[in-house]
Design an enzyme around this catalytic site. Structure first.
Site, mmCIF file in Angstrom:
data_model
loop_
_atom_site.group_PDB
_atom_site.id
_atom_site.type_symbol
_atom_site.label_atom_id
_atom_site.label_comp_id
_atom_site.label_asym_id
_atom_site.label_seq_id
_atom_site.Cartn_x
_atom_site.Cartn_y
_atom_site.Cartn_z
ATOM 1 C CE LYS A 39 -4.137 -1.912 0.249
ATOM 2 N NZ LYS A 39 -5.111 -1.764 -0.880
ATOM 3 C CG ASP A 97 -4.021 -0.618 -4.154
ATOM 4 O OD1 ASP A 97 -4.296 0.452 -4.739
ATOM 5 O OD2 ASP A 97 -4.880 -1.390 -3.692
ATOM 6 C CD GLU A 134 -4.948 -2.989 -6.892
ATOM 7 O OE1 GLU A 134 -4.225 -4.004 -6.918
ATOM 8 O OE2 GLU A 134 -5.793 -2.787 -6.017
ATOM 9 C CG ASP A 143 -9.500 -1.772 -6.430
ATOM 10 O OD1 ASP A 143 -10.717 -2.039 -6.522
ATOM 11 O OD2 ASP A 143 -8.831 -2.083 -5.421
ATOM 12 C CE LYS A 175 -10.699 -4.739 -4.179
ATOM 13 N NZ LYS A 175 -10.269 -3.553 -3.412
HETATM 14 MG MG MG Z 1 -6.865 -1.884 -4.550
#
Ligand code: MG
Length: 331
Positions: free
Chosen positions: A146, A170, A196, A222, A244
């Protein structure tokens, strides 16, 4: 009428989960049951998905008919309101369908569970040294880092030195166009597989511009990808999309979105929220349709009351029970 019940659940995280949006030590999800079928809704703050909003959606759901007519059942779900709530009922209906038919969901969908890609393991933001130690201790071959802080290069460098794993980053929309254009080529020298959501969700022209700079790393969207229209709008602007269930509104919509993304030449990652084995196992059943998996939710939770998907390192082992194949740990 079919019986629908729900129960809020508090998930305790093993480590404080810090990303570009903020930090949390626990999450509040809702477990849904339709007859004997199980589903889960994730209370994700940046989606405006609180348990209250999810439950308000569930109160609008009235299902009647034969659960074997899955498509008819799914067509009864209200389209407005909480997408995570809709996803939970969709999961529960798929679980119920499989249980009544006596087969695991992946088998009913004609999928080979051995085709599921290995999962990445997420390292949330922290001091670079702590992140590197966590990455090395995990032993996982694919690490998602992250980023979107002041310290991005130091984090990636520290983790690269600590592990031979394939690395993904990400940013959760945490960079401006200029920041992304400057930092991505610098991070690329640490051998990144994917970057991402580098820009805030909705800045599609920014993504198109960024990709045209040849930053050296495939770009995935995303947070920006919730509907088929979002995939169409991102065609040519990104290399891949993250699907997702909590964003798409369930398994059925996710399968359709995966097919659409593929038809447009995009790669697909199946991801999860911070969710128990219920929602993450549901996602894992369709992982064989995808190129990448980010299904580590249950590994991040200290008090998962459910058992389903298991892990052999990064390899996903789908349960063989009917439907989603979930059992309760207390059993
Ligand atoms: Mg993500």
């Amino acid at each position: 009428m079919m019986k629908i019940t729900w129960r809020p659940i508090t998930l305790e995280l093993k480590n404080v989960f810090r990303i570009a949006h903020g930090a949390s030590a626990r999450r509040h999800n809702v477990i849904v049951q339709v007859e004997e079928g199980l589903g889960e809704a994730a209370g994700v703050a940046y989606h405006n998905e609180t348990p209250e909003r999810i439950i308000a959606y569930l109160q609008t759901v009235h299902l009647a008919g034969d659960p074997l007519h899955l498509v008819d059942m799914l067509a009864q779900l209200p389209q407005g309101g909480s997408r995570a709530g809709r996803a939970a009922v969709d999961m529960a209906l798929h679980d119920l369908w499989g249980k009544r038919l006596g087969h695991p969901l992946y088998r009913l969908l004609g999928l080979n569970p051995a085709d599921a890609p290995p999962t990445s393991f997420t390292i949330a933001m922290d001091e670079p040294k702590a992140m590197a130690e966590r990455a090395a201790a995990s032993g996982m071959p694919i690490i998602k880092i992250k980023v979107g802080s002041e310290n991005d290069e130091a984090m990636v460098r520290a983790i690269r030195r600590a592990t031979d794993a394939r690395l993904q980053v990400d940013a959760n929309g945490g960079w401006s166009r200029e920041q992304a254009a400057a930092i991505i080529p610098r991070l690329a020298q640490y051998d990144l597989q994917i970057v991402e959501q580098p820009l805030p969700a909705g800045d599609i022209e920014g993504l198109r511009w960024l990709r045209a700079q040849n930053p050296g790393v495939p770009i995935f969207a995303d947070e920006a990808i919730k509907t088929p229209d979002d995939i169409l709008a991102h065609a040519g602007a990104v290399d891949g999309v993250v699907i997702k269930l909590a964003k798409s509104g369930g398994i059925r919509a996710a399968v359709e979105m995966i097919a659409l993304a593929r038809a447009l030449g995009m790669q697909v990652m199946i991801g999860c929220m911070v969710e128990t084995a219920v929602a993450v196992t549901a996602a894992a059943h369709i992982a064989p349709l995808c190129d990448y998996a980010d299904l580590d939710g249950p590994l991040l939770i200290a008090n998962d009351p459910f058992r389903g998907l298991r892990y052999d390192g990064a390899r996903l082992l789908l349960p063989d029970g009917p439907g989603l194949g979930i059992t309760r740990r207390a059993d």
